[in-house]
Design a protein around this motif. Sequence first.
Motif, mmCIF file in Angstrom:
data_model
loop_
_atom_site.group_PDB
_atom_site.id
_atom_site.type_symbol
_atom_site.label_atom_id
_atom_site.label_comp_id
_atom_site.label_asym_id
_atom_site.label_seq_id
_atom_site.Cartn_x
_atom_site.Cartn_y
_atom_site.Cartn_z
ATOM 1 N N GLY A 174 0.720 -1.040 0.074
ATOM 2 C CA GLY A 174 -0.028 0.115 0.022
ATOM 3 C C GLY A 174 0.589 1.335 -0.197
ATOM 4 N N ASN A 175 2.026 1.426 0.167
ATOM 5 C CA ASN A 175 3.040 2.461 0.064
ATOM 6 C C ASN A 175 3.771 2.294 -1.217
ATOM 7 N N LEU A 176 2.953 3.125 -2.063
ATOM 8 C CA LEU A 176 3.426 3.114 -3.745
ATOM 9 C C LEU A 176 4.587 3.540 -3.631
ATOM 10 N N GLN A 177 5.584 2.946 -4.557
ATOM 11 C CA GLN A 177 6.924 3.363 -4.578
ATOM 12 C C GLN A 177 7.221 3.456 -6.152
ATOM 13 N N LEU A 178 6.409 3.051 -7.084
ATOM 14 C CA LEU A 178 6.651 2.934 -8.313
ATOM 15 C C LEU A 178 6.309 4.235 -9.084
ATOM 16 N N ASP A 179 6.123 5.369 -8.401
ATOM 17 C CA ASP A 179 6.149 6.636 -9.056
ATOM 18 C C ASP A 179 7.477 7.453 -8.885
ATOM 19 N N TYR A 180 8.149 6.490 -8.184
ATOM 20 C CA TYR A 180 9.904 7.362 -7.973
ATOM 21 C C TYR A 180 10.498 7.029 -9.175
ATOM 22 N N PRO A 181 11.228 7.962 -9.859
ATOM 23 C CA PRO A 181 12.379 7.364 -11.244
ATOM 24 C C PRO A 181 13.279 6.678 -10.657
ATOM 25 N N ILE A 182 13.773 6.557 -9.384
ATOM 26 C CA ILE A 182 14.946 5.699 -8.979
ATOM 27 C C ILE A 182 14.494 4.367 -9.030
ATOM 28 N N PHE A 183 13.166 3.819 -9.054
ATOM 29 C CA PHE A 183 12.770 2.472 -9.298
ATOM 30 C C PHE A 183 13.169 2.112 -10.638
ATOM 31 N N TYR A 184 12.869 2.902 -11.694
ATOM 32 C CA TYR A 184 13.024 2.553 -13.244
ATOM 33 C C TYR A 184 14.713 2.454 -13.509
ATOM 34 N N VAL A 185 15.302 3.313 -12.708
ATOM 35 C CA VAL A 185 16.824 3.376 -12.930
ATOM 36 C C VAL A 185 17.428 2.067 -12.392
ATOM 37 N N MET A 186 16.760 1.646 -11.235
ATOM 38 C CA MET A 186 17.455 0.562 -10.586
ATOM 39 C C MET A 186 16.998 -0.610 -11.438
ATOM 40 N N PHE A 187 15.799 -0.954 -11.918
ATOM 41 C CA PHE A 187 15.486 -1.793 -12.756
ATOM 42 C C PHE A 187 16.091 -2.009 -14.117
ATOM 43 N N VAL A 188 16.548 -0.950 -14.927
ATOM 44 C CA VAL A 188 17.286 -1.074 -15.994
ATOM 45 C C VAL A 188 18.876 -1.394 -15.673
ATOM 46 N N CYS A 189 19.250 -1.023 -14.544
ATOM 47 C CA CYS A 189 20.653 -1.394 -14.344
ATOM 48 C C CYS A 189 20.735 -2.848 -13.871
ATOM 49 N N MET A 190 19.459 -3.256 -13.204
ATOM 50 C CA MET A 190 19.217 -4.760 -12.983
ATOM 51 C C MET A 190 19.398 -5.546 -13.980
ATOM 52 N N VAL A 191 18.694 -5.285 -15.143
ATOM 53 C CA VAL A 191 18.533 -6.036 -16.302
ATOM 54 C C VAL A 191 19.808 -6.072 -16.892
ATOM 55 N N ALA A 192 20.406 -4.846 -17.235
ATOM 56 C CA ALA A 192 21.657 -4.707 -17.852
ATOM 57 C C ALA A 192 22.856 -5.296 -17.328
#
Length: 349
Positions: free
Chosen positions: A237-255
């Motif tokens: 319930g504590n939404l974190q997906l609207d933080y740009p850092i989430f997508y930065v970390m996701f891209v780094c994880m996959v790469a």
Amino acid sequence: MDGAHSAGLQLQPLPPTSSATSTSLSSSEGSFSYKENLIGALLAIFGHLVVSIALNLQKYCHIRLAGSKDPRAYFKTKTWWLGLLLLLLGELGVFASYAFAPLSLIVPLSAVSVIASAIIGIIFIKEKWKPKDFVRRYILSFVGCGLAIVGTYLLVTFAPNSHEKMTGENIARHLVSWPFLLYMLVAIILFCLLLYFYKEKNANSIVVILLLVALLGSMTVVTVKAVAGMLVLSIQGNLQLDYPIFYVMFVCMVATAIYQATFLSQASQIYDSSLIASVGYILSTTVAITAGAIFYLDFLGEEALHICMFALGCLIAFLGVFLITRNRKKAIPFEPYISMDAMPDEGAG
């Protein structure tokens, strides 16, 4: 006066009650931290165990098809698909474990995969040994499994109790902290030097290749913990997906995961899989724990005795994995943990 004096005496126990309440709260917080560690450790152990079973099931499928006249492709068999489903389930368990327990605890538990593979290899052994010969042939595996289990127990018992919420603000703050920036500078310089010697000077040493893998892997696990933690908070319930850092970390994880797999594939073409398993486990675990300790401050506030016992658990697990993998046969094309002679003659199911 006597009545007032006695009333004052009756009021004096209040401060100790407040102190007792605070002690009780800290005790419950410590208990909660231990429970989270336990949940994370159990998820990681379950995940690695299921992944090991899944990979062996798929190898079993390939070998049965190769050893029979069944014309079907491997992806048309139930066994292979069962292995794939178990593989996804196991990876999901490992991924979720990072959201509950410190990175420094989860990373070394990959030794469970090595232990499980060793046990499966012993169960599906090709030759029929006499008890005396069997013990002598597999004594290193037995000792290695025992040491790895003892090391795992110490890791879980003395793991750090760092349980900071993986919010976007916390992750962004850690990302720009000077200790992590210094670590990143050193890691990038070391990675570039190793890559130069590997590509330009043909330095194909297993240590060089697996250090490249370990440096990439340290960033993979750091980003996996951030992504997993933010997803769990969002589900709660504590939404974190609207933080740009989430997508930065996701891209780094996959790469980093993709490049890590590339270097591992190159190493497997040159060196035996058992050597890659032992050296890779030791290097990757050491570098990943270092990265986690710097980024997530895993050991901040921990007692020296706990840190020493945790380090001892790592060393024992390292020795156990080395002994297990040292006893494996040299890899030959398409040789699985389960040997050909152990396969039934009928077609794959």
